[in-house]
Motif scaffolding. Structure first.
Motif, PDB file in Angstrom:
ATOM      1  N   ALA A  34      -5.248   1.507   3.965  1.00 38.21           N
ATOM      2  CA  ALA A  34      -4.830   0.135   3.676  1.00 38.21           C
ATOM      3  C   ALA A  34      -4.022   0.177   2.385  1.00 38.21           C
ATOM      4  CB  ALA A  34      -6.041  -0.767   3.515  1.00 38.21           C
ATOM      5  N   PHE A  35      -2.858  -0.454   2.403  1.00 38.65           N
ATOM      6  CA  PHE A  35      -2.016  -0.422   1.219  1.00 38.65           C
ATOM      7  C   PHE A  35      -1.297  -1.752   1.060  1.00 38.65           C
ATOM      8  CE2 PHE A  35       0.539   1.059   4.731  1.00 38.65           C
ATOM      9  CZ  PHE A  35       1.751   0.396   4.581  1.00 38.65           C
ATOM     10  N   ALA A  36      -0.742  -1.952  -0.140  1.00 32.98           N
ATOM     11  CA  ALA A  36       0.066  -3.139  -0.429  1.00 32.98           C
ATOM     12  C   ALA A  36       1.433  -2.652  -0.883  1.00 32.98           C
ATOM     13  CB  ALA A  36      -0.588  -3.977  -1.514  1.00 32.98           C
TER      14      ALA A  36
ATOM     15  N   SER B 228       7.275   0.225  -3.863  1.00 30.84           N
ATOM     16  CA  SER B 228       6.114   1.051  -4.175  1.00 30.84           C
ATOM     17  C   SER B 228       4.994   0.685  -3.211  1.00 30.84           C
ATOM     18  CB  SER B 228       5.625   0.783  -5.603  1.00 30.84           C
ATOM     19  OG  SER B 228       6.607   1.123  -6.537  1.00 30.84           O
ATOM     20  N   LEU B 229       4.262   1.684  -2.788  1.00 34.42           N
ATOM     21  CA  LEU B 229       3.088   1.456  -1.940  1.00 34.42           C
ATOM     22  C   LEU B 229       1.850   1.781  -2.764  1.00 34.42           C
ATOM     23  CD1 LEU B 229       4.270   3.121   1.389  1.00 34.42           C
ATOM     24  CD2 LEU B 229       4.376   0.713   0.750  1.00 34.42           C
ATOM     25  N   HIS B 230       0.930   0.815  -2.858  1.00 34.76           N
ATOM     26  CA  HIS B 230      -0.306   1.002  -3.603  1.00 34.76           C
ATOM     27  C   HIS B 230      -1.460   1.081  -2.610  1.00 34.76           C
ATOM     28  CE1 HIS B 230       1.584   0.239  -7.480  1.00 34.76           C
ATOM     29  NE2 HIS B 230       2.312  -0.670  -6.848  1.00 34.76           N
ATOM     30  N   VAL B 231      -2.105   2.239  -2.578  1.00 34.11           N
ATOM     31  CA  VAL B 231      -3.220   2.441  -1.661  1.00 34.11           C
ATOM     32  C   VAL B 231      -4.402   1.596  -2.138  1.00 34.11           C
ATOM     33  CG1 VAL B 231      -4.846   4.120  -0.715  1.00 34.11           C
ATOM     34  CG2 VAL B 231      -2.456   4.756  -1.063  1.00 34.11           C
TER      35      VAL B 231
END
Length: 142
Positions: A2-4, A17-20
């Motif tokens: 799951a990431f934002a 940017s992908l933040h886990v």
């Protein structure tokens, strides 16, 4: 996983940017994990287990052997209980069984936490022969 996703701008240039947020292994039965974890916590509080909980959650001789062999094969192992659980999950070892096995193996000094290495486990060189049924930890549960 799951990431934002987040769009950032710096120096007139945009980037993504992908933040886990969360990561779990495929095939993880979360209900079984959380149920088993609650039983382990119950044991730590000294509460009695039902017969069904004892049958499902107390480690067998084969469980102890699987955990011990796994740690021995890895040498010094950088892992906490949850990571070990994920690695041993395919062998059918539930979270509570794993944590109790680790507790008993430490009780008998078959494994140890290397000094100054938080989160590490290692097999004791030339470990003594022991009778796991004599474990104080297991006797308090049974």
């Amino acid at each position: 996983v799951a990431f934002a996703a987040e769009v950032s701008e710096w120096g007139g240039r945009q980037s993504v940017s992908l933040h886990v947020k969360d990561m779990r292994p495929a095939g993880l039965d979360e209900d079984a994990l959380f149920t088993s974890r609650r039983v382990y916590e119950k044991i730590q509080r000294g509460e009695a287990l039902s017969e069904e909980q004892r049958e499902k959650e107390l480690p067998t001789r084969e469980d102890f052997a699987a955990v011990y062999r796994y740690i021995r094969a890895k040498g010094t192992l950088a892992a906490d209980g949850e990571r070990l659980f994920v690695e041993l999950m395919p062998k059918g070892i539930r979270y509570c069984k794993l944590m109790l096995a680790l507790d008993v193996l430490k009780e008998f000094k078959l494994i140890y936490l290397p000094e100054g290495q938080t989160g590490f486990l290692a097999v004791t060189p030339q470990p003594p022969r022991v009778d796991l049924t004599q474990s104080v930890i297991l006797r308090q549960i049974s």
